[in-house]
Enzyme design. Structure first.
Site, mmCIF file in Angstrom:
data_model
loop_
_atom_site.group_PDB
_atom_site.id
_atom_site.type_symbol
_atom_site.label_atom_id
_atom_site.label_comp_id
_atom_site.label_asym_id
_atom_site.label_seq_id
_atom_site.Cartn_x
_atom_site.Cartn_y
_atom_site.Cartn_z
ATOM 1 N N THR A 52 0.830 -1.207 0.000
ATOM 2 C CA THR A 52 0.000 0.000 0.000
ATOM 3 C C THR A 52 0.862 1.253 0.000
ATOM 4 O O THR A 52 0.625 2.192 -0.773
ATOM 5 C CB THR A 52 -0.956 0.011 1.202
ATOM 6 O OG1 THR A 52 -1.913 -1.049 1.049
ATOM 7 C CG2 THR A 52 -1.700 1.333 1.305
ATOM 8 N N GLN A 104 0.673 -9.705 -5.525
ATOM 9 C CA GLN A 104 0.235 -11.097 -5.585
ATOM 10 C C GLN A 104 1.137 -11.955 -6.469
ATOM 11 O O GLN A 104 0.927 -13.161 -6.566
ATOM 12 C CB GLN A 104 -1.205 -11.169 -6.110
ATOM 13 C CG GLN A 104 -2.260 -10.658 -5.145
ATOM 14 C CD GLN A 104 -2.455 -11.584 -3.960
ATOM 15 O OE1 GLN A 104 -1.927 -12.698 -3.913
ATOM 16 N NE2 GLN A 104 -3.217 -11.136 -2.975
ATOM 17 N N SER A 163 4.773 -6.794 -1.459
ATOM 18 C CA SER A 163 4.598 -6.852 -0.009
ATOM 19 C C SER A 163 5.127 -8.173 0.523
ATOM 20 O O SER A 163 4.832 -9.239 -0.032
ATOM 21 C CB SER A 163 3.114 -6.704 0.351
ATOM 22 O OG SER A 163 2.932 -6.465 1.718
ATOM 23 N N HIS A 220 4.565 -10.010 3.285
ATOM 24 C CA HIS A 220 3.717 -11.040 3.891
ATOM 25 C C HIS A 220 2.972 -11.872 2.862
ATOM 26 O O HIS A 220 2.453 -12.941 3.193
ATOM 27 C CB HIS A 220 2.718 -10.408 4.866
ATOM 28 C CG HIS A 220 1.567 -9.711 4.205
ATOM 29 N ND1 HIS A 220 1.665 -8.443 3.674
ATOM 30 C CD2 HIS A 220 0.283 -10.107 3.993
ATOM 31 C CE1 HIS A 220 0.500 -8.088 3.167
ATOM 32 N NE2 HIS A 220 -0.354 -9.079 3.338
ATOM 33 N N CYS A 242 -9.247 -6.208 -0.234
ATOM 34 C CA CYS A 242 -8.626 -4.992 0.281
ATOM 35 C C CYS A 242 -9.536 -4.290 1.272
ATOM 36 O O CYS A 242 -9.319 -3.139 1.626
ATOM 37 C CB CYS A 242 -8.246 -4.049 -0.860
ATOM 38 S SG CYS A 242 -9.578 -3.705 -2.020
#
Length: 371
Positions: A59, A169, A189, A191, A317
């Protein structure tokens, strides 16, 4: 690598891991660990070390890319125009609308087909001489649809327009080489592929200069102010170092097989069907989305959760809300009743068997109650 990680984490919690911006021993030791992690992450993207900016996650990376592109356009004296698809993550939509309007600019939202794939011709037609940035996700965060990144990247390059790719993703699940495709900015990202929450990155093409979103200090080569989370970066680097091309291919193949089994068995239940591309090569290997008729998906999620099976419903999201999925709305399908099934490196056929045994039973029970 794991020894280095455990030692760094211990130092972090004991308060002996220094500020990497300092020249004392503790600071320089932290700097070595931080740059080693940066090199490991860069290698995963076939990138150069200096092209990686550590952030708090995708983000922030998306917002930073948008802000930088908008400011770059404004400095040239043009009102910023941004193009993105109707299935982009909310971080793309909201940051683009906010920053464009703040400087008298506008956005163009491009439609998708019933599988969530962007209309390439419409996307290219939406590009104008004042387009500050085009956004395109690598793969969709709800239905897994792979987007035509190479085609859009070529069109943007021909027109001198910056392209940002949301690869949250994709990184860690498929091979990602932004330089080879002609991308300018790419976000990810940690995680999403086994790293810790709260750390991610923004890849910035070498030679591209954009104004930082976070202003203040000179960290990250003056591209992102604030003390870096060295321990989180180290953990991300360790994960990235284990994901070579062979490992990625092996995990992707295993994940596709698991989801193919799940899809074949679950869709024998009346009212359960696939949303998104029918062929697995056209979607990300680790997730699929199911339409479930006749029941509210939250009840299904809670029923599975009691059995130790974690699925998600609705927009990925908006985890705290019950709003219809904007992705599914853009696809023209039922946006209220969907389940997102994700697998990872530690998923097994036993997990899939449990899901396939329990999901139809829970759906049947909920349908009986509603009837």
């Amino acid at each position: 690598a794991r020894i280095a990680l455990s030692e760094a984490l211990a130092a972090q919690f004991q308060g002996t891991l220094g500020d990497p911006g300092r020249i004392h021993h503790e600071g320089m030791a932290a700097r070595v660990l931080l740059e080693n992690a940066r090199e490991q992450v860069a290698s995963l993207l076939k990138a150069k070390q200096r092209e990686i900016i550590f952030t708090s996650g995708a983000t922030e990376s998306i917002t930073a890319a948008t802000w930088g592109a908008v400011r770059r356009c404004v400095e040239k004296g043009s009102p910023p125009h941004i193009v993105f698809g109707a299935v982009e993550h909310s971080a793309v939509r909201r940051s683009s609308e906010l920053f464009a309007s703040a400087f008298g600019g506008s956005v163009s939202i491009v439609s998708v087909d019933s599988y969530g794939r962007i209309d390439v011709d419409a996307f290219i037609d939406a590009l104008t001489p004042t387009t500050a940035l085009a956004h395109l996700q690598w793969g969709n965060h709800e239905v897994g649809t792979l987007q035509p990144v190479a085609e859009i990247a070529a069109a943007c390059t021909d027109r001198g327009i910056l392209l940002h790719v949301d690869a949250a993703q994709a990184v860690g699940h498929v091979a990602v080489d932004p330089k080879d495709l002609g991308i300018d900015l790419l976000s990810f990202s940690g995680h999403k592929f086994g790293g810790p929450p709260g750390v991610g990155g923004l890849w910035v093409r070498q030679g591209l200069r954009i104004e930082p979103l976070l202003a203040g200090g000179e960290q990250e080569r003056s591209r992102r102010a604030g003390l870096e989370s060295v321990s989180a970066a180290i953990a991300l680097g360790v994960v990235a170092s284990e994901l070579d091309e062979s490992t990625l291919d092996s995990e992707a193949s295993s994940n596709r097989d698991l989801l193919a089994t799940a899809l074949e068995r679950l869709t024998t239940t009346p009212g359960i069907s696939l949303l998104g591309p029918l062929e697995s090569p056209d979607r990300l290997p680790h997730l699929l989305c199911l339409a479930v008729e006749g029941v509210e998906p939250q009840g299904v999620v809670l029923g599975l959760d009691r059995l130790g099976i974690a699925l998600h419903s609705g927009s990925s999201c908006a985890s705290e809300g019950l709003e219809p999925s904007p992705v599914l709305e853009a696809m023209g399908v039922d946006a209220q009743r969907s389940l997102r099934v994700s697998v990872g490196h530690n998923s097994t056929i036993d997990d899939i068997n449990a899901l396939c045994e329990q999901l139809p039973q829970i759906v049947s029970e909920l349908r009986s109650l509603s009837a």
